[in-house]
Design an enzyme around this catalytic site. Structure first.
Site, PDB file in Angstrom:
ATOM      1  N   ARG A 132     -12.691 -65.208 -53.801  1.00 16.27           N
ATOM      2  CA  ARG A 132     -12.272 -63.834 -54.086  1.00 16.27           C
ATOM      3  C   ARG A 132     -12.860 -62.855 -53.063  1.00 16.27           C
ATOM      4  NH1 ARG A 132     -12.930 -62.112 -60.332  1.00 16.27           N
ATOM      5  NH2 ARG A 132     -14.781 -61.023 -59.656  1.00 16.27           N
TER       6      ARG A 132
ATOM      7  N   ALA B 284     -29.191 -55.806 -62.623  1.00 14.94           N
ATOM      8  CA  ALA B 284     -30.539 -55.566 -62.089  1.00 14.94           C
ATOM      9  C   ALA B 284     -30.607 -55.903 -60.603  1.00 14.94           C
ATOM     10  CB  ALA B 284     -31.553 -56.395 -62.877  1.00 14.94           C
TER      11      ALA B 284
ATOM     12  N   GLU C 226     -19.859 -56.478 -58.076  1.00 18.37           N
ATOM     13  CA  GLU C 226     -19.189 -56.933 -59.303  1.00 18.37           C
ATOM     14  C   GLU C 226     -20.315 -57.354 -60.237  1.00 18.37           C
ATOM     15  OE1 GLU C 226     -16.058 -56.956 -60.086  1.00 18.37           O
ATOM     16  OE2 GLU C 226     -15.070 -56.590 -58.177  1.00 18.37           O
TER      17      GLU C 226
ATOM     18  N   SER D 110     -25.982 -60.003 -61.553  1.00 14.89           N
ATOM     19  CA  SER D 110     -26.505 -59.148 -62.611  1.00 14.89           C
ATOM     20  C   SER D 110     -26.647 -57.698 -62.146  1.00 14.89           C
ATOM     21  CB  SER D 110     -27.865 -59.683 -63.052  1.00 14.89           C
ATOM     22  OG  SER D 110     -28.737 -59.668 -61.941  1.00 14.89           O
TER      23      SER D 110
ATOM     24  N   ARG E 254     -14.736 -69.104 -73.593  1.00 15.19           N
ATOM     25  CA  ARG E 254     -14.496 -69.850 -72.355  1.00 15.19           C
ATOM     26  C   ARG E 254     -15.781 -69.861 -71.537  1.00 15.19           C
ATOM     27  NH1 ARG E 254     -11.796 -66.877 -67.691  1.00 15.19           N
ATOM     28  NH2 ARG E 254     -12.199 -64.684 -68.041  1.00 15.19           N
TER      29      ARG E 254
ATOM     30  N   GLU F 211     -25.834 -58.173 -72.354  1.00 17.19           N
ATOM     31  CA  GLU F 211     -24.829 -59.189 -72.094  1.00 17.19           C
ATOM     32  C   GLU F 211     -25.359 -60.509 -72.680  1.00 17.19           C
ATOM     33  OE1 GLU F 211     -24.383 -59.812 -67.911  1.00 17.19           O
ATOM     34  OE2 GLU F 211     -22.219 -59.995 -68.071  1.00 17.19           O
TER      35      GLU F 211
ATOM     36  N   SER G 285     -25.386 -69.326 -55.405  1.00 20.85           N
ATOM     37  CA  SER G 285     -26.567 -69.510 -56.255  1.00 20.85           C
ATOM     38  C   SER G 285     -27.207 -70.869 -55.969  1.00 20.85           C
ATOM     39  CB  SER G 285     -26.147 -69.440 -57.722  1.00 20.85           C
ATOM     40  OG  SER G 285     -27.216 -69.862 -58.531  1.00 20.85           O
TER      41      SER G 285
ATOM     42  N   GLY H  14     -28.046 -56.261 -58.542  1.00 19.14           N
ATOM     43  CA  GLY H  14     -27.080 -55.388 -57.855  1.00 19.14           C
ATOM     44  C   GLY H  14     -27.698 -54.045 -57.479  1.00 19.14           C
TER      45      GLY H  14
END
Ligand code: NAP
Length: 491
Positions: free
Chosen positions: A172, A243, A262, A241, A290, A393, A189, A245
């Site tokens: 993306r 934090a 994002e 996350s 999901r 979250e 990651s 970001g």
């Protein structure tokens, strides 16, 4: 299937790589350091990968910088056809790529292959869009001048991605970046590097030149800092996350880089009394469970109107009880493990907080008998928006259900959060669907739909859920600079 058998098969296809990818070559960490990657469904070590840091990142940036000169000057048609070849290869290898995702991330194989199809769609879409990056001619205020707008690639891009969609969150970003003529250094990651490395291997096979796509993994803060400090990197794109970001955004200020983020969500799933309950029920299970709830746009809170609350809780609990938990390679499994022990502990603490404040566990509510990081699909009734489970979250298979009375109250509860990624609403009233969609402070709204995502639709959040959009024609803007050219003496 045993981890070893899967790895052996993937090795024979050349898609199982363990080194970093710099300048078109597979490279060990310069100090030989490696890091183990686990299969979350079995606890086994899959293999060790290179654990890189500053020096390797520096070289990856230099490779990307050198390659930019050539790649950005290819015709759009040429870049497009290479991206198209890459797309074809990704699709050809969808099974192996899916297996890699299940192996390192844990989601069921069918869902993993679905991620490959979804993620490859970005490469196909941007292969097409590469040919449509148009400029403008602007009417001049003076008779002897002409004004043009050119759109040019920003340059070298640093892309930092998380573990929950190890394939699609790379394509993306890389799809639009390469289409625009940018070159990229990806840092996946450390929990899910294998998928990223297989994606790079297929890029190499598709004729994308060395240096255009590089992958370094290892010490996240060191790699991140170096990408941020470098003057050669002109753009940082991050998914992860809130934090982290925020930290990256602050550091990007030093060199005034373009930034897109994002970040996390806190999606409300609102069901009004006038909704089609069957439609809402089916969508709520898919939207919540999901990837075991580990999706940024997964439903975090269900808001159900009082007239259908009890009926919904009963039907929803029955459906959730039937979800099959297990190893993602086993037939019929719809829910794999959570990514690691920290993720399970977070879910446990949120459930405990909710119980201590009066919520009731209707289904699940504890670790699964399978052990490791498996957690039971869980439904919690009598949840309140003040509880931590509705404020944070969850990123796990737990569905807190909140009762509301009026439309105004539902909107107020839904917007009472710093996040603003995705929201969903279920109603058969067309006026209400518009009214509520417009009132929700979110970047994406599903109306009678619980899963929002396609390469053609803009993906992104408002408030603290991020900056910029991925996918769609808007996704290109994140990788382009606008240059205005004024030609004088043209009378
Ligand atoms: P995370 O901890 O923020 O990590 C994301 C990436 O950043 C990983 O590659 C991580 O590397 C790296 N990282 C961590 N600390 C860093 C630092 N100081 N400097 C540079 N890089 C650093 O997030 P996560 O837990 O992996 O992912 C889950 C989060 O992502 C959730 O909040 C979810 O909502 C969000 N997400 C958002 C979207 C969206 O499109 N909005 C999509 C998917 C996920 P290591 O893993 O190697 O440490």
């Amino acid at each position: 299937m045993e981890t070893e058998t899967i790895v052996a098969r993937l090795k024979s296809s050349g898609l199982f790589q363990t080194k970093g990818f710099i300048g078109g070559k597979w490279i060990d960490a310069y100090d030989g350091k490696t890091i183990e990657v686990n299969n979350p469904a079995t606890g086994e070590v899959i293999a060790s990968v290179a654990c890189m840091g500053e020096k390797e990142t520096q070289d990856a940036i230099s490779s990307a910088y050198d390659a930019f000169g050539h790649w950005s000057k290819l015709t759009a048609v040429d870049r497009s056809s290479r991206l198209r070849k890459w797309y074809n290869l990704l699709i050809e290898h969808k099974e192996e790529l899916g297996q890699l995702i299940t192996l390192e991330q844990g989601k069921p194989l069918k869902e993993a292959i679905g991620e490959v199809l979804y993620g490859a769609g970005f490469i196909e879409f941007y292969a097409e869009e590469a040919k449509r990056i148009y400029g403008d001619i602007i009417p001049s205020p003076l008779p002897d001048r002409r004004l043009f707008v050119l759109k040019q690639p920003v340059g070298v891009v640093g892309a930092i991605t998380p573990w929950n969609f190890p394939f699609a969150l790379i394509t993306r970003k890389v799809g639009p970046a390469l289409a625009c003529g940018c070159t990229v250094v990806v840092k996946p990651s450390e929990l899910t590097p294998f998928t990223a490395l297989a994606v790079a291997e297929l890029a190499l096979r598709s004729g994308i030149p060395p240096g255009v796509l590089n992958v370094v993994m290892g010490d996240a803060p060191k790699i991140g800092n170096y990408l941020l400090e470098s003057r050669q990197v002109r753009k940082i794109t991050f998914t992860g996350s809130i934090a982290v970001g925020k930290k990256l955004m602050a550091s990007a200020a030093e060199t005034v880089k373009k930034v897109s983020l994002e970040l996390g969500g806190n999606a409300p799933f609102i069901i009004f009394d006038d909704a089609d309950l069957e439609v809402a029920l089916k969508a709520s299970v898919a939207s919540k469970f999901r990837n075991s709830g580990q999706t940024c746009v997964c439903t975090n809170r269900l808001l159900v109107q009082e007239g259908i609350y009890d009926k919904f809780i009963t039907a929803f609990s029955n459906a959730v009880q039937n979800l099959k938990v297990g190893n993602g390679f086993s037939e019929g499994v719809s829910q794999g493990p959570l990514i690691n022990e920290a993720a399970v502990q977070k879910v446990e603490s949120l459930v405990q907080d909710a119980i201590s404040k009066g919520a009731k566990v209707v289904v699940g509510g504890k670790r699964h008998d399978l052990g490791l990081t498996f957690y039971e699909p869980t439904v919690i009734s009598d949840a309140k928006n003040e509880m931590l489970i509705a404020r944070q979250e969850i990123f796990g298979p737990v569905a807190p259900v909140i009762r509301f009375k009026t439309e105004e109250e539902a909107i107020q509860i839904a917007n009472d959060t710093d996040s603003g990624l995705a929201a969903y609403l279920f109603t058969n009233n067309i006026q209400r669907s518009w009214r509520v969609s417009e009132a929700l402070e979110y970047g994406m709204v599903g109306v009678n739909e619980g899963i929002y995502s396609s390469e053609g639709a803009p993906f992104g959040g408002v408030k603290q859920s991020g900056l910029g959009r991925e996918g769609s024609k808007y996704g290109l803007d994140e990788y382009l600079e606008i240059k205005c050219i004024c030609m004088g003496n043209m009378g």
